[in-house]
Design a protein around this motif. Structure first.
Motif, PDB file in Angstrom:
ATOM      1  N   TYR A  34       1.279  -0.969  -0.513  1.00 33.62           N
ATOM      2  CA  TYR A  34       0.109  -0.054   0.493  1.00 33.62           C
ATOM      3  C   TYR A  34       0.792   1.299   0.061  1.00 33.62           C
ATOM      4  CZ  TYR A  34      -2.801   3.718   2.460  1.00 33.62           C
ATOM      5  OH  TYR A  34      -3.033   4.700   2.149  1.00 33.62           O
ATOM      6  N   GLY A  35       0.960   2.239  -0.733  1.00 30.48           N
ATOM      7  CA  GLY A  35       1.596   3.021  -0.349  1.00 30.48           C
ATOM      8  C   GLY A  35       1.845   4.300  -2.211  1.00 30.48           C
ATOM      9  N   ARG A  36       2.832   4.431  -1.794  1.00 29.52           N
ATOM     10  CA  ARG A  36       3.047   5.800  -3.222  1.00 29.52           C
ATOM     11  C   ARG A  36       2.857   7.077  -2.596  1.00 29.52           C
ATOM     12  NH1 ARG A  36       7.755   4.540  -4.817  1.00 29.52           N
ATOM     13  NH2 ARG A  36       8.319   6.115  -6.319  1.00 29.52           N
ATOM     14  N   ILE A  37       2.427   7.242  -1.680  1.00 29.14           N
ATOM     15  CA  ILE A  37       2.491   8.177  -1.097  1.00 29.14           C
ATOM     16  C   ILE A  37       3.752   9.113  -0.172  1.00 29.14           C
ATOM     17  CG2 ILE A  37       1.008   9.370   1.580  1.00 29.14           C
ATOM     18  CD1 ILE A  37      -0.807   6.378   0.849  1.00 29.14           C
ATOM     19  N   ASN A  38       4.266   8.716   0.555  1.00 32.49           N
ATOM     20  CA  ASN A  38       5.105   9.549   0.953  1.00 32.49           C
ATOM     21  C   ASN A  38       6.278   8.512   1.988  1.00 32.49           C
ATOM     22  OD1 ASN A  38       7.391  11.456   2.118  1.00 32.49           O
ATOM     23  ND2 ASN A  38       5.407  13.252   1.471  1.00 32.49           N
ATOM     24  N   ILE A  39       7.494   8.874   2.691  1.00 40.76           N
ATOM     25  CA  ILE A  39       8.417   8.144   3.090  1.00 40.76           C
ATOM     26  C   ILE A  39       7.144   6.910   4.733  1.00 40.76           C
ATOM     27  CG2 ILE A  39       9.962   7.927   4.421  1.00 40.76           C
ATOM     28  CD1 ILE A  39      11.832   9.912   2.555  1.00 40.76           C
ATOM     29  N   PHE A  40       7.242   5.978   4.913  1.00 42.43           N
ATOM     30  CA  PHE A  40       7.036   5.644   6.188  1.00 42.43           C
ATOM     31  C   PHE A  40       8.509   5.385   6.261  1.00 42.43           C
ATOM     32  CE2 PHE A  40       3.530   3.715   2.650  1.00 42.43           C
ATOM     33  CZ  PHE A  40       2.711   4.729   3.944  1.00 42.43           C
ATOM     34  N   GLN A  41       8.552   6.150   8.117  1.00 41.68           N
ATOM     35  CA  GLN A  41       9.267   5.449   9.039  1.00 41.68           C
ATOM     36  C   GLN A  41       8.718   4.933   9.892  1.00 41.68           C
ATOM     37  OE1 GLN A  41      13.103   8.296   9.317  1.00 41.68           O
ATOM     38  NE2 GLN A  41      12.629   9.445   7.992  1.00 41.68           N
ATOM     39  N   SER A  42       7.914   5.286  10.418  1.00 50.57           N
ATOM     40  CA  SER A  42       7.266   5.320  11.538  1.00 50.57           C
ATOM     41  C   SER A  42       6.344   3.361  11.250  1.00 50.57           C
ATOM     42  CB  SER A  42       5.415   6.114  11.638  1.00 50.57           C
ATOM     43  OG  SER A  42       4.435   4.977  12.492  1.00 50.57           O
ATOM     44  N   SER A  43       6.945   2.999  12.597  1.00 49.55           N
ATOM     45  CA  SER A  43       6.208   1.375  12.929  1.00 49.55           C
ATOM     46  C   SER A  43       4.997   1.399  12.405  1.00 49.55           C
ATOM     47  CB  SER A  43       7.086   0.558  13.698  1.00 49.55           C
ATOM     48  OG  SER A  43       8.002   1.517  13.788  1.00 49.55           O
ATOM     49  N   PRO A  44       4.493   0.360  12.132  1.00 45.43           N
ATOM     50  CA  PRO A  44       3.014   0.122  12.029  1.00 45.43           C
ATOM     51  C   PRO A  44       2.679  -0.652  13.331  1.00 45.43           C
ATOM     52  CG  PRO A  44       3.743  -1.070  10.670  1.00 45.43           C
ATOM     53  CD  PRO A  44       4.949  -0.976  11.204  1.00 45.43           C
ATOM     54  N   ALA A  45       1.437  -0.347  13.566  1.00 45.50           N
ATOM     55  CA  ALA A  45       0.359  -1.123  14.329  1.00 45.50           C
ATOM     56  C   ALA A  45      -0.875  -1.708  13.986  1.00 45.50           C
ATOM     57  CB  ALA A  45       0.161  -0.517  15.417  1.00 45.50           C
ATOM     58  N   VAL A  46      -0.618  -2.483  14.960  1.00 48.41           N
ATOM     59  CA  VAL A  46      -2.101  -3.480  14.060  1.00 48.41           C
ATOM     60  C   VAL A  46      -2.822  -4.109  15.234  1.00 48.41           C
ATOM     61  CG1 VAL A  46      -2.926  -5.763  12.585  1.00 48.41           C
ATOM     62  CG2 VAL A  46      -0.121  -4.842  12.205  1.00 48.41           C
ATOM     63  N   ALA A  47      -4.153  -3.817  15.526  1.00 44.20           N
ATOM     64  CA  ALA A  47      -5.204  -3.896  15.885  1.00 44.20           C
ATOM     65  C   ALA A  47      -6.912  -4.672  15.038  1.00 44.20           C
ATOM     66  CB  ALA A  47      -5.402  -3.538  17.151  1.00 44.20           C
ATOM     67  N   ASN A  48      -7.656  -5.114  15.409  1.00 48.35           N
ATOM     68  CA  ASN A  48      -8.750  -6.150  15.074  1.00 48.35           C
ATOM     69  C   ASN A  48      -8.592  -5.147  13.331  1.00 48.35           C
ATOM     70  OD1 ASN A  48      -9.485  -5.971  18.248  1.00 48.35           O
ATOM     71  ND2 ASN A  48      -9.272  -3.203  17.991  1.00 48.35           N
ATOM     72  N   GLY A  49      -7.452  -6.005  12.575  1.00 47.00           N
ATOM     73  CA  GLY A  49      -7.659  -6.297  11.166  1.00 47.00           C
ATOM     74  C   GLY A  49      -7.575  -5.354  10.907  1.00 47.00           C
ATOM     75  N   VAL A  50      -6.598  -4.349  11.718  1.00 42.85           N
ATOM     76  CA  VAL A  50      -6.528  -2.303  10.755  1.00 42.85           C
ATOM     77  C   VAL A  50      -5.229  -2.422  10.765  1.00 42.85           C
ATOM     78  CG1 VAL A  50      -7.220  -0.211  10.712  1.00 42.85           C
ATOM     79  CG2 VAL A  50      -8.996  -2.137  11.134  1.00 42.85           C
ATOM     80  N   VAL A  51      -4.302  -2.105   9.889  1.00 40.95           N
ATOM     81  CA  VAL A  51      -3.065  -1.194   9.997  1.00 40.95           C
ATOM     82  C   VAL A  51      -2.946   0.054  10.248  1.00 40.95           C
ATOM     83  CG1 VAL A  51      -0.785  -1.902   9.518  1.00 40.95           C
ATOM     84  CG2 VAL A  51      -2.076  -3.823   9.088  1.00 40.95           C
ATOM     85  N   TYR A  52      -2.146   0.412  11.480  1.00 43.85           N
ATOM     86  CA  TYR A  52      -1.976   2.180  11.550  1.00 43.85           C
ATOM     87  C   TYR A  52      -0.862   2.262  11.093  1.00 43.85           C
ATOM     88  CZ  TYR A  52      -6.376   1.368  13.578  1.00 43.85           C
ATOM     89  OH  TYR A  52      -7.793   0.530  13.926  1.00 43.85           O
ATOM     90  N   ILE A  53      -0.686   3.597  10.587  1.00 47.21           N
ATOM     91  CA  ILE A  53       0.705   3.692  10.437  1.00 47.21           C
ATOM     92  C   ILE A  53       1.120   5.255  10.047  1.00 47.21           C
ATOM     93  CG2 ILE A  53       0.539   3.161   7.560  1.00 47.21           C
ATOM     94  CD1 ILE A  53       3.806   2.303   8.137  1.00 47.21           C
ATOM     95  N   GLY A  54       1.553   6.005  11.194  1.00 46.20           N
ATOM     96  CA  GLY A  54       2.185   7.259  10.451  1.00 46.20           C
ATOM     97  C   GLY A  54       3.462   7.299   9.283  1.00 46.20           C
ATOM     98  N   CYS A  55       3.097   8.391   8.339  1.00 44.60           N
ATOM     99  CA  CYS A  55       3.188   9.122   7.099  1.00 44.60           C
ATOM    100  C   CYS A  55       4.070  10.688   6.987  1.00 44.60           C
ATOM    101  CB  CYS A  55       2.447   8.700   6.179  1.00 44.60           C
ATOM    102  SG  CYS A  55       3.436   8.827   4.204  1.00 44.60           S
TER     103      CYS A  55
END
Length: 181
Positions: A105-126
């Motif tokens: 998923y992406g091609r938005i901008n750099i992902f340096q954040s580490s993902p968090a996964v809960a309840n079938g969803v991945v959360y990540i800062g960008c």
């Protein structure tokens, strides 16, 4: 055991009680992400653009996956999938056993954040100033929230609330649907 990466490009496994070196495995770049450990496997990213899966007991290579740029993000493992962001602007979902690409998923901008996964969803800062929420199974975007600046911090999820800091100096809290609290 304690697992740690180093700027010397090595992943170290140490005895947690004594600090004795149990094994070491070299990568071809600095290891700035924190390793994730699940089901006897250590997952760690490197500045050589690879995500490594290592046997937790021996350090033997199980598989590697090459992204398009360095990995600063620490991987997260949930339900047999490893999630990791890359400076190549993608969030990757890989089969934890084989390293096969499940989705990206992406091609938005750099992902340096580490993902968090809960309840079938991945959360990540960008670095596009957003917190992204992505379906963990499919990689489909669910929602995003635009902050005032870069989101390089890693989100945390607790009691139905997603927390993340932004370089705009604010801490944000959301419900699981993306509503700002």
């Amino acid at each position: 055991m304690v697992y740690v990466g180093s700027d010397d490009g090595v992943v170290y496994a140490l005895n947690a009680s004594t600090g004795a070196l149990l094994w070491r495995k070299a990568t071809s770049g600095s290891v700035e992400s924190s390793p994730a450990v699940a089901n006897g496997v250590v997952y760690v990213g490197s500045f050589d653009s690879y995500l490594y899966a290592l046997n937790a007991s021996t350090g033997a290579f199980l598989w590697t996956y090459k992204t398009g740029d360095v990995i600063i993000s620490s991987p997260a493992v949930a339900s047999g999938i490893v999630y990791v962001g890359s400076v190549d602007s993608y969030l990757y979902a890989l089969n934890a056993s084989t390293g096969a690409l499940v989705w990206k998923y992406g091609r938005i901008n750099i992902f340096q954040s580490s993902p968090a996964v809960a309840n079938g969803v991945v959360y990540i800062g960008c670095e596009d100033h957003n917190l992204h929420a992505v379906n963990a199974r499919t990689g489909a975007p669910l929602w995003n929230y635009t902050t005032g600046y870069l989101v390089e911090s890693s989100p945390a999820v607790a009691n139905g609330v997603v927390y993340v800091g932004s370089e705009d100096g604010n801490l944000y809290a959301f419900d699981l649907t993306g509503q700002l609290l």
